[in-house]
Write a protein that holds these residues in place. Structure first.
Motif, short mmCIF file in Angstrom:
data_model
loop_
_atom_site.label_atom_id
_atom_site.label_comp_id
_atom_site.label_asym_id
_atom_site.label_seq_id
_atom_site.Cartn_x
_atom_site.Cartn_y
_atom_site.Cartn_z
N UNK A 140 4.60 2.73 -2.22
CA UNK A 140 3.62 2.63 -3.28
C UNK A 140 2.21 2.71 -2.69
N UNK A 141 1.54 3.81 -2.95
CA UNK A 141 0.18 3.99 -2.45
C UNK A 141 0.11 4.24 -0.95
N UNK A 142 1.20 4.68 -0.35
CA UNK A 142 1.19 4.94 1.08
C UNK A 142 0.55 6.28 1.40
N UNK A 143 -0.05 6.36 2.57
CA UNK A 143 -0.55 7.65 3.04
C UNK A 143 0.64 8.47 3.52
N UNK A 144 0.43 9.79 3.67
CA UNK A 144 1.50 10.67 4.14
C UNK A 144 2.08 10.17 5.46
N UNK A 145 1.20 9.78 6.37
CA UNK A 145 1.65 9.32 7.69
C UNK A 145 2.47 8.04 7.61
N UNK A 147 4.24 6.98 5.02
CA UNK A 147 5.55 7.28 4.41
C UNK A 147 6.51 7.83 5.46
N UNK A 148 5.99 8.71 6.29
CA UNK A 148 6.86 9.34 7.29
C UNK A 148 7.33 8.33 8.32
N UNK A 149 6.43 7.40 8.70
CA UNK A 149 6.84 6.40 9.68
C UNK A 149 7.90 5.46 9.11
N UNK A 150 7.75 5.14 7.82
CA UNK A 150 8.79 4.30 7.19
C UNK A 150 10.11 5.06 7.07
N UNK A 151 10.01 6.36 6.86
CA UNK A 151 11.21 7.17 6.80
C UNK A 151 11.94 7.14 8.15
N UNK A 152 11.16 7.22 9.22
CA UNK A 152 11.73 7.16 10.56
C UNK A 152 12.37 5.79 10.81
N UNK A 168 8.87 17.57 6.68
CA UNK A 168 8.39 16.21 6.94
C UNK A 168 6.95 16.18 7.40
N UNK A 169 6.41 17.32 7.81
CA UNK A 169 5.06 17.29 8.37
C UNK A 169 3.99 17.70 7.37
N UNK A 170 4.38 17.96 6.10
CA UNK A 170 3.35 18.31 5.12
C UNK A 170 2.49 17.09 4.85
N UNK A 171 1.19 17.24 4.99
CA UNK A 171 0.26 16.16 4.68
C UNK A 171 0.27 15.02 5.68
N UNK A 172 0.68 15.30 6.91
CA UNK A 172 0.75 14.26 7.93
C UNK A 172 -0.23 14.60 9.06
#
Ligand code: ADP
Ligand code: MG
Ligand code: MG
Length: 249
Positions: A140-145, A147-152, A168-172
């Motif tokens: 919720x309200x996360x930046x692209x970066x 979100x990706x780190x939480x995905x990892x 995965x690298x769009x907008x990171x």
């Protein structure tokens, strides 16, 4: 190990994939490239068994076991993980709770909050995630970066056999790309996860140094190679490798 054998698949009445063959041994990182609309995401959804896509023929196997007849939830239980291009946000669900449930479900355990803290410690350090941020709500309200780190982090907890990471690298930004790349390499090495990565960008791939690159054109894998193929694509574009007399054929 993931094996895809002669997969043909349609969306509606349009055949998108026209015979895809792919073998990804445990711990290897393979990249799928190709022009927009060629079917890269379709391949991910077909591997996951999404109902919006029709498998016309072909087989999908994990560690030699045919999973073609299984639904998406059953495939996830077998160890398949698909990260979406745009992860969903779930306001009201705290990340810490979400992750602990995910971990317990995947490993058939009931770890307590304090046990789970210990499991998370080294992973949070590796991903440069502050513990306090686990009290926020999912995506919720996360930046692209972020979100990706939480995905990892999810990947590290789920320990999938096969992970499909679509754009995965769009907008990171570049720092988050480095962290994502390091975690992918770490997960492949330590857990033995087979990776399919879909991307348009060379920079992430330079950080990852993948085992193989595959280019989809006209519904099939037109070409496979190493990082030099990515450099060639950056220089020449996709139309060039479609030519029968181009240098790489
Ligand atoms: P890529 O990921 O390579 O850009 P996609 O797999 O998303 O390509 O799409 C391949 C083709 O299938 C495109 O023509 C796209 O419009 C179509 N397509 C994909 N998913 C759907 C869908 N759910 N409904 C209708 N058409 C779709
Ligand atoms: Mg696309
Ligand atoms: Mg796509």
């Amino acid at each position: 190990m993931l094996s895809i054998k002669n997969v043909k698949a349609s969306v509606g009445d349009k055949e998108i994939l026209k015979g895809i063959d792919l073998e990804i041994p445990a711990g290897e990182i393979h990249v799928i490239m190709g022009p927009n609309g060629v079917g890269k995401s379709t391949l991910g959804h077909v591997i996951m068994g999404s109902k919006n896509y029709t498998l016309n023929t072909g087989k999908i196997l994990i560690d030699g076991e045919d999973i073609t007849g299984l639904d998406t939830a059953e495939r996830a239980k077998k160890g398949l993980f698909l990260a979406f291009q745009y992860p969903v946000s779930i306001p009201g669900l705290k990340i810490s709770e979400y992750l602990r449930n995910l971990y317990n479900l995947r490993h058939s355990k009931q770890v307590s909050v304090s046990e789970f803290r210990k499991i998370l410690k080294s992973k949070l350090e590796l991903l440069n995630i502050e513990r306090a941020s686990l009290q926020r709500y999912l995506n919720d309200g996360f930046s692209g970066g972020e979100m990706k780190r939480f995905e990892m982090l999810q990947l590290m907890l789920i320990e999938p056999k096969v992970a499909i990471l679509d754009e995965i690298d769009s907008g990171v930004d570049v720092d988050a790309q480095k962290i994502v790349a390091e975690s992918i390499k770490h997960i492949a090495k330590e857990i033995g996860t087979s990776f399919i990565i879909v991307t348009h960008y060379q920079r992430l791939l330079n950080f990852i140094n993948p085992d193989k690159i595959h280019v989809i054109l006209d519904g099939k894998i037109n070409q496979s190679g190493d990082m030099s193929l990515v450099e060639e694509l950056e220089r020449e574009g996709y139309e060039y490798i479609r030519q029968p007399n181009s240098s790489s054929l």
